[in-house]
Design a protein around this motif. Structure first.
Motif, PDB file in Angstrom:
ATOM      1  N   PRO A 169       0.801  -1.228   0.000  1.00  0.00           N
ATOM      2  CA  PRO A 169       0.000   0.000   0.000  1.00  0.00           C
ATOM      3  C   PRO A 169       0.831   1.275   0.000  1.00  0.00           C
ATOM      4  CG  PRO A 169      -0.057  -1.045   2.169  1.00  0.00           C
ATOM      5  CD  PRO A 169       0.618  -2.007   1.237  1.00  0.00           C
ATOM      6  N   LEU A 170       2.142   1.156   0.146  1.00  0.00           N
ATOM      7  CA  LEU A 170       3.009   2.333   0.149  1.00  0.00           C
ATOM      8  C   LEU A 170       3.402   2.778  -1.257  1.00  0.00           C
ATOM      9  CD1 LEU A 170       5.385   1.224   3.059  1.00  0.00           C
ATOM     10  CD2 LEU A 170       3.270   2.551   3.201  1.00  0.00           C
ATOM     11  N   LEU A 171       3.057   1.998  -2.276  1.00  0.00           N
ATOM     12  CA  LEU A 171       3.341   2.401  -3.646  1.00  0.00           C
ATOM     13  C   LEU A 171       2.452   3.588  -4.010  1.00  0.00           C
ATOM     14  CD1 LEU A 171       3.649  -1.057  -5.437  1.00  0.00           C
ATOM     15  CD2 LEU A 171       5.482   0.614  -5.105  1.00  0.00           C
ATOM     16  N   ALA A 172       3.075   4.678  -4.488  1.00  0.00           N
ATOM     17  CA  ALA A 172       2.312   5.890  -4.797  1.00  0.00           C
ATOM     18  C   ALA A 172       1.509   5.747  -6.081  1.00  0.00           C
ATOM     19  CB  ALA A 172       3.259   7.078  -4.904  1.00  0.00           C
ATOM     20  N   ASP A 173       2.018   4.923  -7.007  1.00  0.00           N
ATOM     21  CA  ASP A 173       1.340   4.744  -8.297  1.00  0.00           C
ATOM     22  C   ASP A 173       1.441   3.286  -8.724  1.00  0.00           C
ATOM     23  OD1 ASP A 173       0.147   5.011 -10.731  1.00  0.00           O
ATOM     24  OD2 ASP A 173       1.670   6.322 -11.600  1.00  0.00           O
ATOM     25  N   PRO A 174       0.627   2.423  -8.115  1.00  0.00           N
ATOM     26  CA  PRO A 174       0.728   0.983  -8.406  1.00  0.00           C
ATOM     27  C   PRO A 174       0.529   0.645  -9.880  1.00  0.00           C
ATOM     28  CG  PRO A 174      -0.635   1.379  -6.474  1.00  0.00           C
ATOM     29  CD  PRO A 174      -0.392   2.707  -7.095  1.00  0.00           C
ATOM     30  N   GLN A 175      -0.270   1.426 -10.587  1.00  0.00           N
ATOM     31  CA  GLN A 175      -0.567   1.120 -11.985  1.00  0.00           C
ATOM     32  C   GLN A 175       0.671   1.248 -12.878  1.00  0.00           C
ATOM     33  OE1 GLN A 175      -3.514  -0.178 -12.801  1.00  0.00           O
ATOM     34  NE2 GLN A 175      -4.009   0.028 -10.613  1.00  0.00           N
ATOM     35  N   SER A 176       1.545   2.175 -12.559  1.00  0.00           N
ATOM     36  CA  SER A 176       2.740   2.372 -13.392  1.00  0.00           C
ATOM     37  C   SER A 176       3.988   1.711 -12.801  1.00  0.00           C
ATOM     38  CB  SER A 176       3.004   3.869 -13.588  1.00  0.00           C
ATOM     39  OG  SER A 176       3.330   4.489 -12.348  1.00  0.00           O
ATOM     40  N   GLY A 187      19.768  -6.217  -4.504  1.00  0.00           N
ATOM     41  CA  GLY A 187      18.600  -6.754  -5.185  1.00  0.00           C
ATOM     42  C   GLY A 187      17.341  -5.947  -4.968  1.00  0.00           C
ATOM     43  N   ARG A 188      17.063  -5.570  -3.718  1.00  0.00           N
ATOM     44  CA  ARG A 188      15.806  -4.885  -3.397  1.00  0.00           C
ATOM     45  C   ARG A 188      15.871  -3.370  -3.620  1.00  0.00           C
ATOM     46  NH1 ARG A 188      16.812  -9.052  -0.392  1.00  0.00           N
ATOM     47  NH2 ARG A 188      15.210 -10.641  -0.070  1.00  0.00           N
ATOM     48  N   ALA A 189      17.081  -2.806  -3.563  1.00  0.00           N
ATOM     49  CA  ALA A 189      17.210  -1.342  -3.610  1.00  0.00           C
ATOM     50  C   ALA A 189      17.749  -0.806  -4.933  1.00  0.00           C
ATOM     51  CB  ALA A 189      18.120  -0.865  -2.484  1.00  0.00           C
ATOM     52  N   LEU A 190      18.458  -1.651  -5.705  1.00  0.00           N
ATOM     53  CA  LEU A 190      19.033  -1.194  -6.970  1.00  0.00           C
ATOM     54  C   LEU A 190      18.480  -1.965  -8.159  1.00  0.00           C
ATOM     55  CD1 LEU A 190      22.821  -0.716  -6.063  1.00  0.00           C
ATOM     56  CD2 LEU A 190      21.008   0.987  -6.089  1.00  0.00           C
ATOM     57  N   GLU A 191      18.640  -3.288  -8.143  1.00  0.00           N
ATOM     58  CA  GLU A 191      18.184  -4.103  -9.269  1.00  0.00           C
ATOM     59  C   GLU A 191      16.660  -4.094  -9.382  1.00  0.00           C
ATOM     60  OE1 GLU A 191      21.626  -7.509  -9.508  1.00  0.00           O
ATOM     61  OE2 GLU A 191      20.259  -7.556  -7.795  1.00  0.00           O
ATOM     62  N   SER A 192      15.995  -3.877  -8.278  1.00  0.00           N
ATOM     63  CA  SER A 192      14.545  -3.647  -8.304  1.00  0.00           C
ATOM     64  C   SER A 192      14.236  -2.439  -7.421  1.00  0.00           C
ATOM     65  CB  SER A 192      13.771  -4.883  -7.823  1.00  0.00           C
ATOM     66  OG  SER A 192      14.092  -5.225  -6.481  1.00  0.00           O
ATOM     67  N   ASN A 193      13.181  -1.743  -7.761  1.00  0.00           N
ATOM     68  CA  ASN A 193      12.613  -0.651  -6.949  1.00  0.00           C
ATOM     69  C   ASN A 193      13.432   0.631  -6.912  1.00  0.00           C
ATOM     70  OD1 ASN A 193      10.258  -2.177  -5.963  1.00  0.00           O
ATOM     71  ND2 ASN A 193      11.837  -3.446  -5.008  1.00  0.00           N
ATOM     72  N   PHE A 194      14.412   0.770  -7.800  1.00  0.00           N
ATOM     73  CA  PHE A 194      15.223   1.986  -7.753  1.00  0.00           C
ATOM     74  C   PHE A 194      14.403   3.227  -8.099  1.00  0.00           C
ATOM     75  CE2 PHE A 194      18.279   5.129  -9.344  1.00  0.00           C
ATOM     76  CZ  PHE A 194      19.177   5.150  -8.286  1.00  0.00           C
ATOM     77  N   SER A 195      13.489   3.092  -9.038  1.00  0.00           N
ATOM     78  CA  SER A 195      12.686   4.240  -9.461  1.00  0.00           C
ATOM     79  C   SER A 195      11.261   4.208  -8.923  1.00  0.00           C
ATOM     80  CB  SER A 195      12.643   4.325 -11.002  1.00  0.00           C
ATOM     81  OG  SER A 195      13.940   4.514 -11.525  1.00  0.00           O
ATOM     82  N   ALA A 196      10.965   3.248  -8.074  1.00  0.00           N
ATOM     83  CA  ALA A 196       9.604   3.143  -7.529  1.00  0.00           C
ATOM     84  C   ALA A 196       9.269   4.384  -6.700  1.00  0.00           C
ATOM     85  CB  ALA A 196       9.480   1.887  -6.674  1.00  0.00           C
ATOM     86  N   LYS A 197       8.019   4.793  -6.780  1.00  0.00           N
ATOM     87  CA  LYS A 197       7.556   5.965  -6.029  1.00  0.00           C
ATOM     88  C   LYS A 197       6.743   5.497  -4.829  1.00  0.00           C
ATOM     89  CE  LYS A 197       7.214   8.725 -10.279  1.00  0.00           C
ATOM     90  NZ  LYS A 197       7.638   7.641 -11.207  1.00  0.00           N
ATOM     91  N   PHE A 198       7.044   6.062  -3.664  1.00  0.00           N
ATOM     92  CA  PHE A 198       6.389   5.643  -2.428  1.00  0.00           C
ATOM     93  C   PHE A 198       5.704   6.827  -1.748  1.00  0.00           C
ATOM     94  CE2 PHE A 198       9.959   2.687  -3.072  1.00  0.00           C
ATOM     95  CZ  PHE A 198       9.258   1.483  -3.102  1.00  0.00           C
ATOM     96  N   THR A 199       4.694   6.517  -0.973  1.00  0.00           N
ATOM     97  CA  THR A 199       3.920   7.554  -0.280  1.00  0.00           C
ATOM     98  C   THR A 199       4.595   8.037   0.986  1.00  0.00           C
ATOM     99  OG1 THR A 199       2.664   5.861   0.927  1.00  0.00           O
ATOM    100  CG2 THR A 199       1.744   6.628  -1.176  1.00  0.00           C
ATOM    101  N   CYS A 200       5.676   7.365   1.389  1.00  0.00           N
ATOM    102  CA  CYS A 200       6.387   7.748   2.615  1.00  0.00           C
ATOM    103  C   CYS A 200       7.858   7.958   2.310  1.00  0.00           C
ATOM    104  CB  CYS A 200       6.212   6.671   3.689  1.00  0.00           C
ATOM    105  SG  CYS A 200       6.943   5.082   3.240  1.00  0.00           S
TER     106      CYS A 200
END
Length: 346
Positions: free
Chosen positions: A5-12, A300-313
């Motif tokens: 639920p912390l993803l700011a834009d789950p669709q993208s 793995g969690r911070a660079l190879e994935s989720n580096f550009s993910a936008k979060f609400t917090c």
């Protein structure tokens, strides 16, 4: 599966932006990385109790899977990314009846780290202010060297010749790091923190646990999220609960925080070194509600994935780069350090 639920834009949201379908050179690079890792995988599995026959099946099937992807990149569907290749490796292990190929290395490194925990915490408690904050972060980087997925260093740990924690500390790069927001991190003004942890051994025990202790001692409720199923030498939720139980009596602060329910754990519902935050377990989704600080640890969690993910917090990310391809992609060098702060997306 559920969505964080912390993803700011789950669709993208795209978990892993390195698209290996559209990047032939990247695809070739990562197929070679996974091929070159097979020997480490097999040797670790044997050390953890697998038979030669099981490991022969792993070698045969994983090689065949990777060769098929090379011939027909779309055979795994879309997307083809590092997470897809992780799943292929896991399937090869499970088809051979191997559930946890790195169990022995994890147990050995975690046992050694727990013996060092009281002295490490005593040293951290002797520091104050910026010096203490930076040393906590350096401890995360030092612990993150224990990575059985990084071909550059994994073989050392198979043979129990990997760096000790003190040796790893001495090898942490000097500041400024590749991304260095350490001076901007505020450990005191958060109420609810969700922390995605990475490896067993010194990584969780001497790196992330001291940070969780510091944040919880400052008043926050800290939840450590760990894989539900084994992946490389990542700590699983079951192992995390066990090592916290074994830490009882080693540190009065941790004992008190656990009693007060300020230091908690939750399974992620996943089993890979990277994480797709749109495919997590429902228990993690519930635990994440109301979080005002998200922490992602590990390459793995911070660079190879989720580096550009936008979060609400607010989000903190910590990682040591241990792969040449990742280093090139982020404009750095091997063993560069990442300490990154991102404000809430709005």
């Amino acid at each position: 599966m559920a969505v964080l639920p912390l993803l700011a834009d789950p669709q993208s949201y795209v978990a892993c932006e390195w698209d290996l379908l559209t990047d032939p050179a990247g695809r070739e690079y990562w197929l070679d990385v996974f091929r070159n890792h097979i020997d480490t995988l097999v040797r670790s599995a044997i050390a953890s109790g697998a038979t030669q026959e099981q490991c022969a099946i792993v070698r045969k099937n994983l090689t065949a899977y990777l060769d098929e992807i090379e011939k027909n990149p779309s055979v795994q569907g879309n997307p083809l990314d590092i997470i897809s290749l992780d799943k292929v490796r896991t399937k090869a292990l499970h088809d051979a009846g191997i559930h946890d190929a790195f169990r022995a290395a994890k147990e050995r490194e975690t046992k050694a780290a727990l013996l060092q925990l009281p002295d490490r915490l005593k040293f951290l408690d002797s520091l104050t202010g910026t010096e203490r904050r930076v040393e906590l972060i350096r401890g995360i980087f030092a612990g993150n060297f224990f990575d059985m997925g990084a071909v550059s260093i994994a073989e050392q740990y198979v043979d129990d010749n990997g760096n000790t924690f003190s040796q790893a500390l001495s090898q942490v790069r000097s500041r400024p790091w590749l991304i260095d927001h350490a001076d901007d991190l505020d450990p005191q003004h958060h109420n609810k923190i969700l922390m995605f942890v990475d490896n067993a051994g010194g990584d969780i025990v001497l790196g992330m646990l001291p940070l969780a202790r510091e944040l919880a001692r400052n008043g926050a409720v800290v939840t450590l999220a760990a894989n539900s199923d084994p992946a490389l030498n990542d700590v699983t939720h079951e192992e995390l609960v066990t090592l916290l139980d074994k830490s009882t009596g080693l540190d009065a602060v941790i004992d008190r925080l656990r009693t007060e329910q300020k230091l908690r754990t939750v399974p992620t519902g996943t089993g890979a070194p990277l994480i797709n935050l749109a495919e997590i377990g429902s228990e993690l989704t519930q635990s994440a509600q109301g979080t005002d600080l998200l922490i992602l640890e590990g390459m793995g969690r911070a660079l190879e994935s989720n580096f550009s993910a936008k979060f609400t917090c607010e989000t903190w990310s910590f990682a040591v780069i241990k792969d040449k391809g990742v280093a090139r992609r982020f404009g750095g060098s091997m063993f560069d350090c990442i300490c990154r702060l991102r404000p809430p997306f709005s």
